[in-house]
Scaffold this motif. Sequence first.
Motif, PDB file in Angstrom:
ATOM      1  N   ARG A   1     -50.142  18.935  69.899  1.00 14.68           N
ATOM      2  CA  ARG A   1     -49.514  19.092  68.400  1.00 14.68           C
ATOM      3  C   ARG A   1     -49.925  19.461  67.776  1.00 14.68           C
ATOM      4  O   ARG A   1     -50.804  21.203  67.833  1.00 14.68           O
ATOM      5  CB  ARG A   1     -50.985  17.789  68.310  1.00 14.68           C
ATOM      6  CG  ARG A   1     -50.845  17.579  66.424  1.00 14.68           C
ATOM      7  CD  ARG A   1     -52.220  16.148  66.662  1.00 14.68           C
ATOM      8  NE  ARG A   1     -51.527  15.035  67.004  1.00 14.68           N
ATOM      9  CZ  ARG A   1     -52.017  13.532  66.524  1.00 14.68           C
ATOM     10  NH1 ARG A   1     -52.536  14.092  65.422  1.00 14.68           N
ATOM     11  NH2 ARG A   1     -51.956  13.524  67.398  1.00 14.68           N
ATOM     12  N   MET A   2     -48.600  20.558  66.705  1.00 15.83           N
ATOM     13  CA  MET A   2     -49.341  21.428  65.717  1.00 15.83           C
ATOM     14  C   MET A   2     -49.081  22.827  66.541  1.00 15.83           C
ATOM     15  O   MET A   2     -50.253  23.633  66.797  1.00 15.83           O
ATOM     16  CB  MET A   2     -50.073  21.402  64.766  1.00 15.83           C
ATOM     17  CG  MET A   2     -50.353  20.501  63.610  1.00 15.83           C
ATOM     18  SD  MET A   2     -48.765  20.312  63.174  1.00 15.83           S
ATOM     19  CE  MET A   2     -48.989  21.872  61.521  1.00 15.83           C
TER      20      MET A   2
ATOM     21  N   THR B   1     -56.811  20.892  64.599  1.00 14.31           N
ATOM     22  CA  THR B   1     -56.112  20.154  63.654  1.00 14.31           C
ATOM     23  C   THR B   1     -57.282  18.940  64.142  1.00 14.31           C
ATOM     24  O   THR B   1     -57.981  18.959  64.399  1.00 14.31           O
ATOM     25  CB  THR B   1     -55.158  19.333  64.065  1.00 14.31           C
ATOM     26  OG1 THR B   1     -55.191  18.367  65.302  1.00 14.31           O
ATOM     27  CG2 THR B   1     -54.184  20.647  64.523  1.00 14.31           C
TER      28      THR B   1
ATOM     29  N   ASP C   1     -54.881  20.396  71.073  1.00 15.42           N
ATOM     30  CA  ASP C   1     -54.075  19.097  72.054  1.00 15.42           C
ATOM     31  C   ASP C   1     -52.487  19.794  71.549  1.00 15.42           C
ATOM     32  O   ASP C   1     -51.527  20.288  70.650  1.00 15.42           O
ATOM     33  CB  ASP C   1     -53.559  18.168  71.053  1.00 15.42           C
ATOM     34  CG  ASP C   1     -52.234  16.796  72.083  1.00 15.42           C
ATOM     35  OD1 ASP C   1     -51.949  17.348  72.765  1.00 15.42           O
ATOM     36  OD2 ASP C   1     -52.493  15.961  71.747  1.00 15.42           O
TER      37      ASP C   1
ATOM     38  N   TYR D   1     -55.106  15.717  50.842  1.00 16.16           N
ATOM     39  CA  TYR D   1     -54.818  14.684  51.781  1.00 16.16           C
ATOM     40  C   TYR D   1     -55.347  13.216  51.546  1.00 16.16           C
ATOM     41  O   TYR D   1     -56.775  13.413  52.366  1.00 16.16           O
ATOM     42  CB  TYR D   1     -55.822  15.634  52.997  1.00 16.16           C
ATOM     43  CG  TYR D   1     -54.896  17.177  53.158  1.00 16.16           C
ATOM     44  CD1 TYR D   1     -53.223  17.019  54.216  1.00 16.16           C
ATOM     45  CD2 TYR D   1     -55.428  18.360  52.780  1.00 16.16           C
ATOM     46  CE1 TYR D   1     -52.456  18.183  53.891  1.00 16.16           C
ATOM     47  CE2 TYR D   1     -54.445  19.443  52.729  1.00 16.16           C
ATOM     48  CZ  TYR D   1     -53.469  19.382  53.507  1.00 16.16           C
ATOM     49  OH  TYR D   1     -52.278  20.602  54.088  1.00 16.16           O
TER      50      TYR D   1
ATOM     51  N   ARG E   1     -58.645  15.303  63.311  1.00 22.82           N
ATOM     52  CA  ARG E   1     -59.151  14.245  64.668  1.00 22.82           C
ATOM     53  C   ARG E   1     -57.324  13.489  63.643  1.00 22.82           C
ATOM     54  O   ARG E   1     -57.047  13.028  62.891  1.00 22.82           O
ATOM     55  CB  ARG E   1     -59.638  13.424  64.391  1.00 22.82           C
ATOM     56  CG  ARG E   1     -60.514  12.902  63.466  1.00 22.82           C
ATOM     57  CD  ARG E   1     -60.592  12.141  63.229  1.00 22.82           C
ATOM     58  NE  ARG E   1     -60.985  11.687  61.431  1.00 22.82           N
ATOM     59  CZ  ARG E   1     -60.454  11.003  60.722  1.00 22.82           C
ATOM     60  NH1 ARG E   1     -58.930  11.081  60.817  1.00 22.82           N
ATOM     61  NH2 ARG E   1     -60.311  10.796  59.537  1.00 22.82           N
ATOM     62  N   ASP E   2     -56.564  13.142  64.568  1.00 24.90           N
ATOM     63  CA  ASP E   2     -55.341  11.751  64.616  1.00 24.90           C
ATOM     64  C   ASP E   2     -54.501  12.410  63.316  1.00 24.90           C
ATOM     65  O   ASP E   2     -54.064  11.006  62.400  1.00 24.90           O
ATOM     66  CB  ASP E   2     -56.041  11.053  64.124  1.00 24.90           C
ATOM     67  CG  ASP E   2     -56.822   9.771  65.448  1.00 24.90           C
ATOM     68  OD1 ASP E   2     -56.230  10.241  66.665  1.00 24.90           O
ATOM     69  OD2 ASP E   2     -57.592   9.171  65.210  1.00 24.90           O
ATOM     70  N   THR E   3     -54.596  13.222  63.017  1.00 25.78           N
ATOM     71  CA  THR E   3     -53.176  14.144  61.994  1.00 25.78           C
ATOM     72  C   THR E   3     -52.904  15.478  61.977  1.00 25.78           C
ATOM     73  O   THR E   3     -52.995  15.564  63.735  1.00 25.78           O
ATOM     74  CB  THR E   3     -54.412  14.511  60.721  1.00 25.78           C
ATOM     75  OG1 THR E   3     -54.879  15.785  60.849  1.00 25.78           O
ATOM     76  CG2 THR E   3     -54.738  12.751  59.666  1.00 25.78           C
ATOM     77  N   ARG E   4     -51.705  16.043  61.322  1.00 23.89           N
ATOM     78  CA  ARG E   4     -50.933  17.063  61.654  1.00 23.89           C
ATOM     79  C   ARG E   4     -51.309  18.152  60.746  1.00 23.89           C
ATOM     80  O   ARG E   4     -50.658  18.849  60.426  1.00 23.89           O
ATOM     81  CB  ARG E   4     -49.421  17.293  61.263  1.00 23.89           C
ATOM     82  CG  ARG E   4     -48.620  16.130  63.219  1.00 23.89           C
ATOM     83  CD  ARG E   4     -47.652  15.996  62.592  1.00 23.89           C
ATOM     84  NE  ARG E   4     -46.505  16.935  63.265  1.00 23.89           N
ATOM     85  CZ  ARG E   4     -46.684  17.265  64.076  1.00 23.89           C
ATOM     86  NH1 ARG E   4     -47.126  17.306  65.383  1.00 23.89           N
ATOM     87  NH2 ARG E   4     -45.742  18.356  64.413  1.00 23.89           N
ATOM     88  N   VAL E   5     -53.091  18.008  60.311  1.00 28.71           N
ATOM     89  CA  VAL E   5     -52.896  18.671  59.549  1.00 28.71           C
ATOM     90  C   VAL E   5     -54.307  19.860  60.240  1.00 28.71           C
ATOM     91  O   VAL E   5     -55.561  19.596  60.441  1.00 28.71           O
ATOM     92  CB  VAL E   5     -53.968  18.051  58.613  1.00 28.71           C
ATOM     93  CG1 VAL E   5     -55.068  19.296  57.342  1.00 28.71           C
ATOM     94  CG2 VAL E   5     -53.408  17.150  57.282  1.00 28.71           C
ATOM     95  N   THR E   6     -54.108  21.183  60.124  1.00 34.66           N
ATOM     96  CA  THR E   6     -55.079  21.866  60.575  1.00 34.66           C
ATOM     97  C   THR E   6     -55.563  22.356  60.284  1.00 34.66           C
ATOM     98  O   THR E   6     -56.385  22.386  59.051  1.00 34.66           O
ATOM     99  CB  THR E   6     -53.835  23.481  61.245  1.00 34.66           C
ATOM    100  OG1 THR E   6     -53.585  23.939  59.792  1.00 34.66           O
ATOM    101  CG2 THR E   6     -52.767  22.580  61.601  1.00 34.66           C
TER     102      THR E   6
ATOM    103  N   ASP F   1     -64.393  15.400  57.772  1.00 32.25           N
ATOM    104  CA  ASP F   1     -63.176  16.048  58.343  1.00 32.25           C
ATOM    105  C   ASP F   1     -63.359  17.844  57.875  1.00 32.25           C
ATOM    106  O   ASP F   1     -63.025  18.192  58.485  1.00 32.25           O
ATOM    107  CB  ASP F   1     -62.461  15.543  57.982  1.00 32.25           C
ATOM    108  CG  ASP F   1     -61.953  13.851  58.848  1.00 32.25           C
ATOM    109  OD1 ASP F   1     -62.381  13.945  59.687  1.00 32.25           O
ATOM    110  OD2 ASP F   1     -61.081  13.206  57.859  1.00 32.25           O
TER     111      ASP F   1
END
Length: 76
Positions: A12-13, A18, A9, A46, A20-25, A53
Amino acid sequence: MAFERIVVDPARMGGLPTIRDTRVTASMVLGQLAAGRTIDDVLADYPYLERDDVLAAHKYATAGVREREGGVARPG
């Protein structure tokens, strides 16, 4: 190949893939695995991630490598 758990996205970042639905790449997760941490270690860092994931990040990276290798001549 579709990845339900990996999202790209631009908002995002910086458009990095990433979880899904997180800011964790995906690269954050892969970096930890490459450093020798286990999936359980990553999940402890996390707690909002699921085992699937982490596996999805690995599969995403593997697919990217395979795609790039498609154009590389293989030794005969």
